[in-house]
Design an enzyme around this catalytic site. Structure first.
Site, PDB file in Angstrom:
ATOM      1  N   GLU A  68      27.327  25.706  -4.960  1.00 36.27           N
ATOM      2  CA  GLU A  68      27.356  25.398  -6.392  1.00 36.27           C
ATOM      3  C   GLU A  68      27.617  23.904  -6.573  1.00 36.27           C
ATOM      4  O   GLU A  68      28.462  23.327  -5.892  1.00 36.27           O
ATOM      5  CB  GLU A  68      28.449  26.243  -7.082  1.00 36.27           C
ATOM      6  CG  GLU A  68      28.733  25.894  -8.519  1.00 36.27           C
ATOM      7  CD  GLU A  68      27.510  25.835  -9.423  1.00 36.27           C
ATOM      8  OE1 GLU A  68      26.675  26.761  -9.397  1.00 36.27           O
ATOM      9  OE2 GLU A  68      27.374  24.833 -10.152  1.00 36.27           O
ATOM     10  N   ASP A 117      18.187  26.580 -12.780  1.00 35.92           N
ATOM     11  CA  ASP A 117      17.970  25.781 -13.985  1.00 35.92           C
ATOM     12  C   ASP A 117      16.483  25.425 -14.095  1.00 35.92           C
ATOM     13  O   ASP A 117      15.874  24.996 -13.114  1.00 35.92           O
ATOM     14  CB  ASP A 117      18.812  24.507 -13.927  1.00 35.92           C
ATOM     15  CG  ASP A 117      20.304  24.825 -13.964  1.00 35.92           C
ATOM     16  OD1 ASP A 117      20.673  25.889 -14.491  1.00 35.92           O
ATOM     17  OD2 ASP A 117      21.108  24.009 -13.459  1.00 35.92           O
ATOM     18  N   ASP A 153      14.498  34.855 -15.450  1.00 37.58           N
ATOM     19  CA  ASP A 153      13.926  35.446 -16.672  1.00 37.58           C
ATOM     20  C   ASP A 153      12.988  34.438 -17.332  1.00 37.58           C
ATOM     21  O   ASP A 153      12.471  34.701 -18.410  1.00 37.58           O
ATOM     22  CB  ASP A 153      15.038  35.803 -17.670  1.00 37.58           C
ATOM     23  CG  ASP A 153      15.638  34.551 -18.258  1.00 37.58           C
ATOM     24  OD1 ASP A 153      15.916  33.612 -17.489  1.00 37.58           O
ATOM     25  OD2 ASP A 153      15.786  34.480 -19.497  1.00 37.58           O
ATOM     26  N   THR A 192      22.935  39.497 -11.094  1.00 33.75           N
ATOM     27  CA  THR A 192      23.733  38.277 -11.233  1.00 33.75           C
ATOM     28  C   THR A 192      24.310  38.265 -12.655  1.00 33.75           C
ATOM     29  O   THR A 192      23.930  39.076 -13.499  1.00 33.75           O
ATOM     30  CB  THR A 192      22.878  37.010 -11.020  1.00 33.75           C
ATOM     31  OG1 THR A 192      22.123  36.750 -12.201  1.00 33.75           O
ATOM     32  CG2 THR A 192      21.933  37.157  -9.842  1.00 33.75           C
ATOM     33  N   GLU A 193      25.206  37.285 -12.907  1.00 34.06           N
ATOM     34  CA  GLU A 193      25.753  37.169 -14.269  1.00 34.06           C
ATOM     35  C   GLU A 193      24.645  36.939 -15.296  1.00 34.06           C
ATOM     36  O   GLU A 193      24.597  37.582 -16.342  1.00 34.06           O
ATOM     37  CB  GLU A 193      26.738  35.999 -14.333  1.00 34.06           C
ATOM     38  CG  GLU A 193      28.166  36.429 -14.185  1.00 34.06           C
ATOM     39  CD  GLU A 193      28.902  35.648 -13.109  1.00 34.06           C
ATOM     40  OE1 GLU A 193      28.341  34.653 -12.593  1.00 34.06           O
ATOM     41  OE2 GLU A 193      30.026  36.053 -12.770  1.00 34.06           O
ATOM     42  N   TYR A 194      23.751  36.005 -14.971  1.00 34.29           N
ATOM     43  CA  TYR A 194      22.668  35.694 -15.919  1.00 34.29           C
ATOM     44  C   TYR A 194      21.730  36.885 -16.079  1.00 34.29           C
ATOM     45  O   TYR A 194      21.249  37.155 -17.165  1.00 34.29           O
ATOM     46  CB  TYR A 194      21.895  34.456 -15.434  1.00 34.29           C
ATOM     47  CG  TYR A 194      22.486  33.169 -15.950  1.00 34.29           C
ATOM     48  CD1 TYR A 194      23.748  32.759 -15.549  1.00 34.29           C
ATOM     49  CD2 TYR A 194      21.797  32.363 -16.846  1.00 34.29           C
ATOM     50  CE1 TYR A 194      24.311  31.581 -16.018  1.00 34.29           C
ATOM     51  CE2 TYR A 194      22.349  31.178 -17.317  1.00 34.29           C
ATOM     52  CZ  TYR A 194      23.599  30.794 -16.897  1.00 34.29           C
ATOM     53  OH  TYR A 194      24.142  29.636 -17.377  1.00 34.29           O
TER      54      TYR A 194
HETATM   55  N1  SAM Z   1      22.946  32.191 -10.021  1.00 29.64           N
HETATM   56  C1  SAM Z   1      23.847  32.419 -11.149  1.00 29.64           C
HETATM   57  C2  SAM Z   1      23.393  33.589 -11.947  1.00 29.64           C
HETATM   58  O1  SAM Z   1      22.239  34.017 -11.767  1.00 29.64           O
HETATM   59  O2  SAM Z   1      24.177  34.104 -12.732  1.00 29.64           O
HETATM   60  C3  SAM Z   1      23.985  31.160 -12.004  1.00 29.64           C
HETATM   61  C4  SAM Z   1      22.737  30.702 -12.702  1.00 29.64           C
HETATM   62  S1  SAM Z   1      22.963  29.145 -13.556  1.00 29.64           S
HETATM   63  C5  SAM Z   1      21.666  29.103 -14.707  1.00 29.64           C
HETATM   64  C6  SAM Z   1      22.382  27.965 -12.366  1.00 29.64           C
HETATM   65  C7  SAM Z   1      23.492  27.441 -11.467  1.00 29.64           C
HETATM   66  O3  SAM Z   1      22.917  26.618 -10.466  1.00 29.64           O
HETATM   67  C8  SAM Z   1      24.502  26.559 -12.203  1.00 29.64           C
HETATM   68  O4  SAM Z   1      25.808  26.997 -11.912  1.00 29.64           O
HETATM   69  C9  SAM Z   1      24.223  25.154 -11.670  1.00 29.64           C
HETATM   70  O5  SAM Z   1      25.375  24.335 -11.674  1.00 29.64           O
HETATM   71  C10 SAM Z   1      23.721  25.455 -10.281  1.00 29.64           C
HETATM   72  N2  SAM Z   1      22.844  24.406  -9.753  1.00 29.64           N
HETATM   73  C11 SAM Z   1      21.802  23.824 -10.396  1.00 29.64           C
HETATM   74  N3  SAM Z   1      21.222  22.899  -9.626  1.00 29.64           N
HETATM   75  C12 SAM Z   1      21.909  22.892  -8.452  1.00 29.64           C
HETATM   76  C13 SAM Z   1      21.801  22.148  -7.256  1.00 29.64           C
HETATM   77  N4  SAM Z   1      20.856  21.186  -7.112  1.00 29.64           N
HETATM   78  N5  SAM Z   1      22.658  22.393  -6.252  1.00 29.64           N
HETATM   79  C14 SAM Z   1      23.622  23.348  -6.383  1.00 29.64           C
HETATM   80  N6  SAM Z   1      23.783  24.090  -7.506  1.00 29.64           N
HETATM   81  C15 SAM Z   1      22.934  23.865  -8.520  1.00 29.64           C
END
Ligand code: SAM
Length: 212
Positions: A68, A117, A153, A192-194
């Site tokens: 993360e 993201d 999604d 996952t949470e999302y």
């Molecule tokens: N995977 C989880 C879920 O499905 O519930 C979290 C999804 S959240 C939209 C995306 C996560 O990826 C965020 O916590 C973000 O900080 C992390 N993230 C984004 N780019 C990243 C990177 N280059 N390296 C590590 N983590 C990253």
């Protein structure tokens, strides 16, 4: 993921035995770190870690590393883990851009990307975790016969991810545009949470499994 700066997050992380603090030193030594020769699977962008925590609980014979980027988010995962320590789960706070500094060639048995993201602007395409730039990094650390699994999604991101496969030298093993209705791929699916949040809103979940 909301990125509020949580006071003290870096301190808590610095003191946590669940976090690998100098991950560059771990390169090529992950089996030593876990103290066994079990396969090592990683989730990149794990957020608060529900998915990887559940997998680690279910599969004690597999080692998991959750990655993360943000301290404030990793802190939430650590707070959850306080209730139950698992010997097969560790975390790293880092930007996945540097993933090849942390894992050696073919050191990883499976890579999970969940709800990455989207970076919707074209000029940010290289930052998307399923982009060809990231696939080239994964190619270096993933065992030759192994797969990468991606769920989202976001239709645009999913279509982009599919288009990236051929130029990056990867191919799809399985693709679904509605994971929760897919008899095969939904078997044993860990949400996952999302995923919980978006599927509760009625959004279909897209998933691919890919290999080189
Ligand atoms: N995977 C989880 C879920 O499905 O519930 C979290 C999804 S959240 C939209 C995306 C996560 O990826 C965020 O916590 C973000 O900080 C992390 N993230 C984004 N780019 C990243 C990177 N280059 N390296 C590590 N983590 C990253």
């Amino acid at each position: 993921m909301r990125l509020r700066n949580i006071k003290g997050a870096r301190d808590v992380i610095a003191k946590s035995p669940l976090v690998v603090h100098e991950p560059e030193q771990a390169k090529g030594k992950w089996n030593e770190i876990f103290g066994n020769d079990h396969p090592v699977r990683i989730e990149i962008g794990m957020g608060k870690g529900k998915f990887i925590h559940e997998l680690a609980q279910k599969n004690p014979g597999i080692n998991y590393v959750g990655i993360e980027k943000y301290s404030s988010v990793l802190l939430r995962a650590l707070q959850k883990m306080n209730t139950e320590l698992l010997p097969n789960l560790l975390f790293i706070r880092m930007d996945a851009e540097d993933i090849t500094e942390i894992f050696d060639r073919e050191e990883v048995d499976l890579i999970y990307l969940n709800f990455s993201d989207p970076w919707p602007k074209d000029r940010h395409a290289k930052r998307r975790l399923p982009s060809r730039e990231f696939l080239a990094r994964y190619d270096k650390i993933l065992k030759k016969e192994s797969v990468l699994e991606f769920k989202t999604d976001n239709k645009d991101l999913f279509e982009f991810a599919l288009e990236e496969l051929a130029p990056a030298g990867w191919e799809a093993v399985n693709v679904t545009f509605n994971l929760h209705e897919d008899a095969l791929l939904s078997q044993g699916n860990v949400m996952t949470e999302y995923e919980e949040r978006f599927s509760a809103n009625g959004n279909p979940i897209y998933k691919y499994i890919i290999r080189r």
